[in-house]
Motif scaffolding. Sequence first.
Motif, short mmCIF file in Angstrom:
data_model
loop_
_atom_site.label_atom_id
_atom_site.label_comp_id
_atom_site.label_asym_id
_atom_site.label_seq_id
_atom_site.Cartn_x
_atom_site.Cartn_y
_atom_site.Cartn_z
N ALA A 1 51.32 38.31 57.70
CA ALA A 1 51.91 37.70 58.91
C ALA A 1 53.13 36.47 59.11
CB ALA A 1 51.43 37.68 60.11
N ASN A 2 52.39 35.75 58.03
CA ASN A 2 52.99 34.75 58.45
C ASN A 2 54.51 34.01 56.99
OD1 ASN A 2 51.51 33.76 56.31
ND2 ASN A 2 50.51 32.02 57.39
N GLY A 3 54.07 35.24 55.98
CA GLY A 3 55.34 35.02 55.12
C GLY A 3 54.88 34.68 54.06
N SER A 4 53.82 34.65 54.24
CA SER A 4 52.84 33.08 53.34
C SER A 4 52.46 34.27 51.88
CB SER A 4 52.09 32.61 53.25
OG SER A 4 52.46 31.11 53.83
N ILE A 5 51.77 34.46 50.39
CA ILE A 5 50.60 35.63 50.58
C ILE A 5 49.57 35.01 50.81
CG2 ILE A 5 50.82 34.33 48.10
CD1 ILE A 5 50.74 36.13 46.69
N ILE A 6 48.96 33.76 50.75
CA ILE A 6 47.73 33.55 51.18
C ILE A 6 47.50 32.17 51.73
CG2 ILE A 6 47.08 32.67 49.01
CD1 ILE A 6 44.21 34.68 49.21
N THR A 7 46.48 32.09 52.64
CA THR A 7 46.94 30.60 53.01
C THR A 7 45.57 29.98 52.43
OG1 THR A 7 45.22 31.61 54.97
CG2 THR A 7 47.68 31.33 55.71
N GLU A 8 44.51 30.35 51.60
CA GLU A 8 43.61 29.84 51.03
C GLU A 8 43.78 30.76 49.80
OE1 GLU A 8 41.74 27.16 51.51
OE2 GLU A 8 42.68 27.12 53.72
N GLY A 9 43.57 29.83 48.46
CA GLY A 9 43.33 30.68 47.17
C GLY A 9 43.02 30.15 46.18
N ASP B 1 47.65 31.29 42.95
CA ASP B 1 46.64 32.18 43.63
C ASP B 1 46.01 32.85 42.08
OD1 ASP B 1 43.92 32.95 44.55
OD2 ASP B 1 45.52 34.50 45.60
N PHE B 2 45.20 33.29 42.54
CA PHE B 2 44.43 34.14 41.00
C PHE B 2 43.97 35.80 41.88
CE2 PHE B 2 40.59 35.92 38.77
CZ PHE B 2 41.26 35.99 38.11
N CYS B 3 45.00 36.71 40.88
CA CYS B 3 44.48 37.93 41.49
C CYS B 3 43.46 38.65 40.49
CB CYS B 3 46.09 38.19 41.18
SG CYS B 3 46.23 40.58 41.15
N PRO B 4 42.30 38.29 41.02
CA PRO B 4 41.28 38.63 40.32
C PRO B 4 41.33 40.91 39.69
CG PRO B 4 40.72 39.05 42.97
CD PRO B 4 41.94 38.54 42.89
N PRO B 5 40.30 40.43 38.48
CA PRO B 5 40.16 42.18 38.21
C PRO B 5 39.80 42.98 39.13
CG PRO B 5 39.31 40.90 36.81
CD PRO B 5 40.01 39.78 37.84
N ASN B 6 40.27 43.92 39.19
CA ASN B 6 39.04 45.32 39.64
C ASN B 6 38.42 46.89 38.59
OD1 ASN B 6 38.01 47.30 41.45
ND2 ASN B 6 39.68 47.52 42.16
N TYR B 7 37.35 46.14 37.85
CA TYR B 7 37.08 47.09 36.54
C TYR B 7 36.22 48.05 37.49
CZ TYR B 7 38.54 43.08 33.66
OH TYR B 7 39.34 41.99 33.09
N GLY B 8 36.76 48.36 38.41
CA GLY B 8 36.65 49.79 38.93
C GLY B 8 37.46 50.93 39.27
N LEU B 9 38.44 50.19 39.19
CA LEU B 9 40.00 50.99 39.33
C LEU B 9 40.62 51.00 37.04
CD1 LEU B 9 41.55 50.22 42.38
CD2 LEU B 9 40.35 52.35 42.02
N SER B 10 41.33 51.97 37.36
CA SER B 10 41.83 52.30 36.12
C SER B 10 42.87 50.83 36.61
CB SER B 10 42.35 53.10 35.66
OG SER B 10 43.35 53.36 34.76
N SER B 11 43.46 50.02 34.84
CA SER B 11 44.61 49.83 34.63
C SER B 11 45.84 49.80 34.69
CB SER B 11 44.28 49.10 33.61
OG SER B 11 43.11 48.30 32.85
N ASP B 12 45.83 51.50 34.68
CA ASP B 12 47.08 51.79 35.10
C ASP B 12 47.35 52.46 36.05
OD1 ASP B 12 48.01 51.17 32.89
OD2 ASP B 12 47.46 53.34 32.04
N TYR B 13 46.27 52.39 37.41
CA TYR B 13 46.19 52.25 38.79
C TYR B 13 45.66 51.64 39.81
CZ TYR B 13 47.03 55.86 42.89
OH TYR B 13 46.62 56.91 43.77
N GLY B 14 45.39 51.02 40.38
CA GLY B 14 45.31 49.89 41.28
C GLY B 14 44.28 48.91 40.87
N GLY B 15 43.84 49.09 39.05
CA GLY B 15 43.14 48.02 38.68
C GLY B 15 44.41 46.95 38.11
N TRP B 16 45.90 46.36 39.18
CA TRP B 16 46.63 45.92 38.26
C TRP B 16 46.63 44.17 37.60
CZ3 TRP B 16 49.25 50.05 38.18
CH2 TRP B 16 49.23 50.56 39.92
N CYS B 17 45.66 43.56 37.67
CA CYS B 17 45.20 42.23 37.73
C CYS B 17 43.93 42.55 36.12
CB CYS B 17 45.05 41.24 38.62
SG CYS B 17 46.62 41.34 39.71
N ASN B 18 43.64 43.40 36.02
CA ASN B 18 42.69 43.79 34.78
C ASN B 18 43.29 43.44 33.69
OD1 ASN B 18 41.59 45.20 36.63
ND2 ASN B 18 41.46 47.21 35.87
#
Length: 260
Positions: free
Chosen positions: A45-53, A111-128
């Motif tokens: 809402a405030n235009g930042s990506i995150i307030t803690e990272g 900030d760090f974009c954590p991996p999500n190995y529950g999703l494919s790297s080509d569909y949702g697991g962008w930071c894998n």
Amino acid sequence: MSSLQDALICLILLVTAIYATASSDDLDPSEEEWESATATFTKEANGSIITEGACGYGDLHKATYGKYGTGLSTMLFNKGSTCGACFEIRCVDHVRWCRPGSPSVVVTATDFCPPNYGLSSDYGGWCNFPREHFEMSEAAFAEIAVTTADIAPVQYRRVDCERDGGMRFTITGHDNFYQVLITNVGLDGEVAAVKIKGSRTGWLPMARNWGQYWECSINLKGQALSFEVTTSSGKSMASYNVAPANWQFGQTFEGKQIYG
């Protein structure tokens, strides 16, 4: 005639080698090659990506990064040492998603974009791992691509950080445990080493705690504090007596800026 030809060939090779070396020396080290990656955005809402990272900057507007902070995938984050580095990003190779003319935007690693190995790297697991990916604010992303895009193909390169004012040192901790958060770092923006000096001590090395928090275990209460910051490019800058002897935990002080 053969000896003359051999001599001419040796002379040509020598001149070519000298020219190649001179041309290499003339290259601007800040002119990095473009690398391929992908980018998405998150809404705030405030235009930042995150307030803690994961870099420890807290409110990105107070830390001067605002909407131009970005999360990095594991490949780019490098266990936090990349915090504070600046990247120029442009959307490429997609007529529908990219803005006309492929404009670029400069962002800071916050900030760090954590991996999500529950999703494919080509569909949702962008930071894998081993993907190279940027998680941007919606406002910054909108400068290079349309926000109807789920993910945009981009190119990026490291650039020098342009900062207003000097480096900032926020002191936290208690008793014999001191932490210093370092923000607003110019040049390559990536702090590689920090030293602290009390008015009654010599220079003392600090260790990275996490992100851009640096720590040491010594009681410096009642002493004016100086800091020496070295970036990953090897440039160092000392800011003497930045914090007066009556400094308090939680206060932020501004020192000198580091330039190329």
